[in-house]
Scaffold this motif. Structure first.
Motif, PDB file in Angstrom:
ATOM      1  N   PHE A 196       0.882  -1.232  -0.045  1.00  0.00           N
ATOM      2  CA  PHE A 196      -0.090   0.196  -0.037  1.00  0.00           C
ATOM      3  C   PHE A 196       0.973   1.394   0.011  1.00  0.00           C
ATOM      4  O   PHE A 196       1.811   1.422   0.839  1.00  0.00           O
ATOM      5  N   ASP A 197       0.671   2.164  -1.215  1.00  0.00           N
ATOM      6  CA  ASP A 197       1.350   3.436  -1.170  1.00  0.00           C
ATOM      7  C   ASP A 197       1.578   4.172   0.123  1.00  0.00           C
ATOM      8  O   ASP A 197       2.427   4.753   0.509  1.00  0.00           O
ATOM      9  N   GLU A 198       0.233   4.231   0.788  1.00  0.00           N
ATOM     10  CA  GLU A 198       0.083   5.045   2.036  1.00  0.00           C
ATOM     11  C   GLU A 198       0.520   4.292   3.369  1.00  0.00           C
ATOM     12  O   GLU A 198       0.548   4.877   4.339  1.00  0.00           O
ATOM     13  N   ALA A 199       0.792   2.967   3.304  1.00  0.00           N
ATOM     14  CA  ALA A 199       1.111   2.260   4.552  1.00  0.00           C
ATOM     15  C   ALA A 199       1.848   1.122   4.235  1.00  0.00           C
ATOM     16  O   ALA A 199       1.536   0.023   4.181  1.00  0.00           O
ATOM     17  N   ASP A 200       3.154   1.404   3.856  1.00  0.00           N
ATOM     18  CA  ASP A 200       3.990   0.356   3.538  1.00  0.00           C
ATOM     19  C   ASP A 200       4.316  -0.759   4.340  1.00  0.00           C
ATOM     20  O   ASP A 200       4.509  -1.969   3.988  1.00  0.00           O
ATOM     21  N   SER A 201       3.932  -0.507   5.718  1.00  0.00           N
ATOM     22  CA  SER A 201       4.224  -1.597   6.763  1.00  0.00           C
ATOM     23  C   SER A 201       3.215  -2.589   6.839  1.00  0.00           C
ATOM     24  O   SER A 201       3.252  -3.587   7.469  1.00  0.00           O
ATOM     25  N   HIS A 202       2.019  -2.335   5.873  1.00  0.00           N
ATOM     26  CA  HIS A 202       0.984  -3.089   6.059  1.00  0.00           C
ATOM     27  C   HIS A 202       0.847  -4.020   4.769  1.00  0.00           C
ATOM     28  O   HIS A 202      -0.301  -4.314   4.554  1.00  0.00           O
ATOM     29  N   ARG A 241     -14.946  15.671   4.237  1.00  0.00           N
ATOM     30  CA  ARG A 241     -13.890  16.227   5.353  1.00  0.00           C
ATOM     31  C   ARG A 241     -13.596  15.585   6.457  1.00  0.00           C
ATOM     32  O   ARG A 241     -13.577  16.172   7.571  1.00  0.00           O
ATOM     33  N   SER A 242     -13.259  14.473   6.308  1.00  0.00           N
ATOM     34  CA  SER A 242     -12.878  13.406   7.502  1.00  0.00           C
ATOM     35  C   SER A 242     -11.618  13.598   7.974  1.00  0.00           C
ATOM     36  O   SER A 242     -10.815  14.347   7.368  1.00  0.00           O
ATOM     37  N   ASP A 243     -11.132  12.723   8.845  1.00  0.00           N
ATOM     38  CA  ASP A 243      -9.827  12.794   9.326  1.00  0.00           C
ATOM     39  C   ASP A 243      -8.849  11.713   8.587  1.00  0.00           C
ATOM     40  O   ASP A 243      -7.568  11.382   8.846  1.00  0.00           O
ATOM     41  N   LEU A 244      -9.360  11.146   7.433  1.00  0.00           N
ATOM     42  CA  LEU A 244      -8.564  10.071   6.793  1.00  0.00           C
ATOM     43  C   LEU A 244      -8.416  10.558   5.271  1.00  0.00           C
ATOM     44  O   LEU A 244      -9.052  11.487   4.755  1.00  0.00           O
ATOM     45  N   ARG A 245      -7.279  10.028   4.742  1.00  0.00           N
ATOM     46  CA  ARG A 245      -6.822  10.430   3.487  1.00  0.00           C
ATOM     47  C   ARG A 245      -7.004   9.101   2.752  1.00  0.00           C
ATOM     48  O   ARG A 245      -7.421   9.168   1.353  1.00  0.00           O
ATOM     49  N   THR A 246      -6.956   8.092   3.313  1.00  0.00           N
ATOM     50  CA  THR A 246      -7.072   6.665   2.274  1.00  0.00           C
ATOM     51  C   THR A 246      -7.703   5.780   3.350  1.00  0.00           C
ATOM     52  O   THR A 246      -7.510   5.523   4.527  1.00  0.00           O
ATOM     53  N   LEU A 266     -15.801   8.272   4.547  1.00  0.00           N
ATOM     54  CA  LEU A 266     -16.542   9.332   4.820  1.00  0.00           C
ATOM     55  C   LEU A 266     -17.081   9.198   6.366  1.00  0.00           C
ATOM     56  O   LEU A 266     -16.955  10.537   6.640  1.00  0.00           O
ATOM     57  N   LEU A 267     -16.957   8.373   7.151  1.00  0.00           N
ATOM     58  CA  LEU A 267     -17.244   8.243   8.417  1.00  0.00           C
ATOM     59  C   LEU A 267     -16.225   8.835   9.446  1.00  0.00           C
ATOM     60  O   LEU A 267     -16.369   9.296  10.346  1.00  0.00           O
ATOM     61  N   GLY A 268     -14.940   8.667   8.750  1.00  0.00           N
ATOM     62  CA  GLY A 268     -13.736   8.811   9.699  1.00  0.00           C
ATOM     63  C   GLY A 268     -13.164   7.829  10.239  1.00  0.00           C
ATOM     64  O   GLY A 268     -13.832   6.922  10.374  1.00  0.00           O
ATOM     65  N   SER A 269     -12.008   8.071  11.081  1.00  0.00           N
ATOM     66  CA  SER A 269     -11.176   6.995  11.818  1.00  0.00           C
ATOM     67  C   SER A 269     -12.296   6.260  12.785  1.00  0.00           C
ATOM     68  O   SER A 269     -12.290   4.911  12.778  1.00  0.00           O
ATOM     69  N   LEU A 270     -12.810   6.848  13.665  1.00  0.00           N
ATOM     70  CA  LEU A 270     -13.371   6.267  14.790  1.00  0.00           C
ATOM     71  C   LEU A 270     -14.786   5.435  14.310  1.00  0.00           C
ATOM     72  O   LEU A 270     -14.771   4.310  14.440  1.00  0.00           O
ATOM     73  N   LEU A 288      -4.657  11.878   7.899  1.00  0.00           N
ATOM     74  CA  LEU A 288      -4.302  13.089   7.260  1.00  0.00           C
ATOM     75  C   LEU A 288      -2.932  13.222   7.566  1.00  0.00           C
ATOM     76  O   LEU A 288      -2.280  13.874   6.980  1.00  0.00           O
ATOM     77  N   ASP A 289      -2.445  13.083   8.657  1.00  0.00           N
ATOM     78  CA  ASP A 289      -0.785  13.246   9.113  1.00  0.00           C
ATOM     79  C   ASP A 289      -0.123  12.063   8.804  1.00  0.00           C
ATOM     80  O   ASP A 289       1.273  11.989   8.931  1.00  0.00           O
ATOM     81  N   GLY A 290      -0.624  11.083   7.872  1.00  0.00           N
ATOM     82  CA  GLY A 290       0.042  10.199   7.407  1.00  0.00           C
ATOM     83  C   GLY A 290       0.332   8.816   8.097  1.00  0.00           C
ATOM     84  O   GLY A 290       0.879   7.963   7.639  1.00  0.00           O
ATOM     85  N   SER A 291      -0.107   8.727   9.178  1.00  0.00           N
ATOM     86  CA  SER A 291      -0.109   7.611  10.175  1.00  0.00           C
ATOM     87  C   SER A 291      -0.912   6.708   9.717  1.00  0.00           C
ATOM     88  O   SER A 291      -2.060   6.961   9.275  1.00  0.00           O
ATOM     89  N   ALA A 292      -0.521   5.300   9.877  1.00  0.00           N
ATOM     90  CA  ALA A 292      -1.566   4.346   9.444  1.00  0.00           C
ATOM     91  C   ALA A 292      -2.156   3.737  10.611  1.00  0.00           C
ATOM     92  O   ALA A 292      -1.518   3.440  11.460  1.00  0.00           O
ATOM     93  N   GLN A 293      -3.535   3.233  10.418  1.00  0.00           N
ATOM     94  CA  GLN A 293      -4.361   2.843  11.654  1.00  0.00           C
ATOM     95  C   GLN A 293      -4.972   1.408  11.034  1.00  0.00           C
ATOM     96  O   GLN A 293      -6.146   1.551  10.639  1.00  0.00           O
ATOM     97  N   PRO A 294      -4.611   0.297  11.299  1.00  0.00           N
ATOM     98  CA  PRO A 294      -5.074  -1.001  10.989  1.00  0.00           C
ATOM     99  C   PRO A 294      -6.409  -1.294  12.090  1.00  0.00           C
ATOM    100  O   PRO A 294      -6.039  -0.829  13.186  1.00  0.00           O
TER     101      PRO A 294
END
Length: 304
Positions: A196-202, A241-246, A266-270, A288-294
């Motif tokens: 994944f381009d946005e989350a290489d460690s996953h 306008r959620s807190d997610l980019r992917t 659309l719903l956002g991270s939570l 949006l800050d680039g951190s990955a949240q599985p």
């Protein structure tokens, strides 16, 4: 010969506004690669919002009146209405006018700048509730004042259909990837590693099923000085306008993964994580800050 691992063969082309990559293992009849290209070409010719003579465009111009629709369009539209119902309208296939209003009225990829433009904020959503699909007569009626946009779910369903075609013609293993949305059938003769381009460690190894990614980083543009992207939130008729980019989601089918990824974004991270957990769908979100949240169920080895 025992111990020999077959290398997959690859076909690449462009369709549905994105790059399509097809890998398969097994002996296929001559012309199978062309059949895959033809499948995607048929889906694009039927379902493109940008092709003036597509069935979808003809239906959009007939909003409020019954319009002819072939089996393919009716099938995709029925799946889209079902997805809208199961997501309480967060997935809405009747946002074509809203897309055009924010400048997404042509096929393009990557950042562009649109001169001027008026952003209309009061276009209603929820028109999917009164769509009529008449299979016996071959007709579809969408509400007056609405327009269909089936891009995401159509791409996912086309990927699923392409895998079915490959398996039906002799492939023993296949991976079809359309712009990052993919479906896999693995026979043990090839390893399907997905990064994944946005989350290489996953990075995961798919043993079956599908993964789709929804995000705001690819199709984006500036309209009258306002930054826009193509993921419309039907609750606001504006770009999400959620807190997610992917969001990437694993699911049994590519169409299901595509819908779930969009709704979660659309719903956002939570709320997005809660939505996926309720449906037992693994996912990984990039904030949006680039951190990955599985999600807790996101595996090192995914068998969707």
């Amino acid at each position: 010969m025992s111990g020999v691992r077959l290398l997959p063969r690859r076909v690449r082309f462009r369709a549905l506004g994105t790059a399509v990559s097809v890998l398969f293992v097994g002996e296929l009849p001559r012309g199978s690669a062309g059949a895959i290209r033809a499948l995607f070409a048929e889906w694009e010719a039927t379902l493109s919002r940008f092709a003036p003579h597509s069935e979808l465009s003809l239906i959009n111009r007939s909003a409020g009146r019954p319009a002819p629709a072939g089996p393919l369009l009716r099938s995709v539209l029925r799946a889209a209405v079902s997805a809208a119902r199961s997501s309480d309208g967060l997935f809405d296939p009747t946002l074509g006018r809203q897309m055009a209003a924010i400048g997404y009225d042509r096929s393009f990829e990557g950042p562009v700048r649109l001169a001027g433009g008026t952003f209309v904020r009061d276009l209603p959503s929820g028109g999917w509730r009164t769509i009529q699909i008449d299979d016996a007569a071959g007709l579809v009626t969408i509400p007056a004042g609405t327009a269909l946009d089936l891009g995401g779910i159509a791409k996912g369903m086309a990927v699923d259909a392409a895998v079915a075609l490959l398996l039906g013609t002799g492939a023993t293993g296949a991976l079809v990837n359309a712009g990052g949305d993919m479906r896999v059938v693995c026979d043990g003769a090839a390893d399907w590693h997905v990064g994944f381009d946005e989350a290489d460690s996953h990075t995961v190894t798919l043993t079956g099923g599908a993964i789709a990614t929804s995000g705001i980083t690819t199709r984006r543009w500036t309209q009258g000085g306002i930054k826009q992207h193509h993921l419309i939130d039907p609750r606001t008729a504006s770009p999400a306008r959620s807190d997610l980019r992917t969001v990437s989601v694993a699911a049994p089918t590519c169409a299901q993964a595509e819908v779930a990824a969009k709704v979660a974004l659309l719903l956002g991270s939570l709320d997005g994580a809660r939505f996926l957990a309720q449906r037992d769908l693994p996912g990984v979100m990039t904030l949006l800050d680039g951190s990955a949240q599985p999600t807790p169920s996101w595996p090192d080895r995914a068998a969707a």
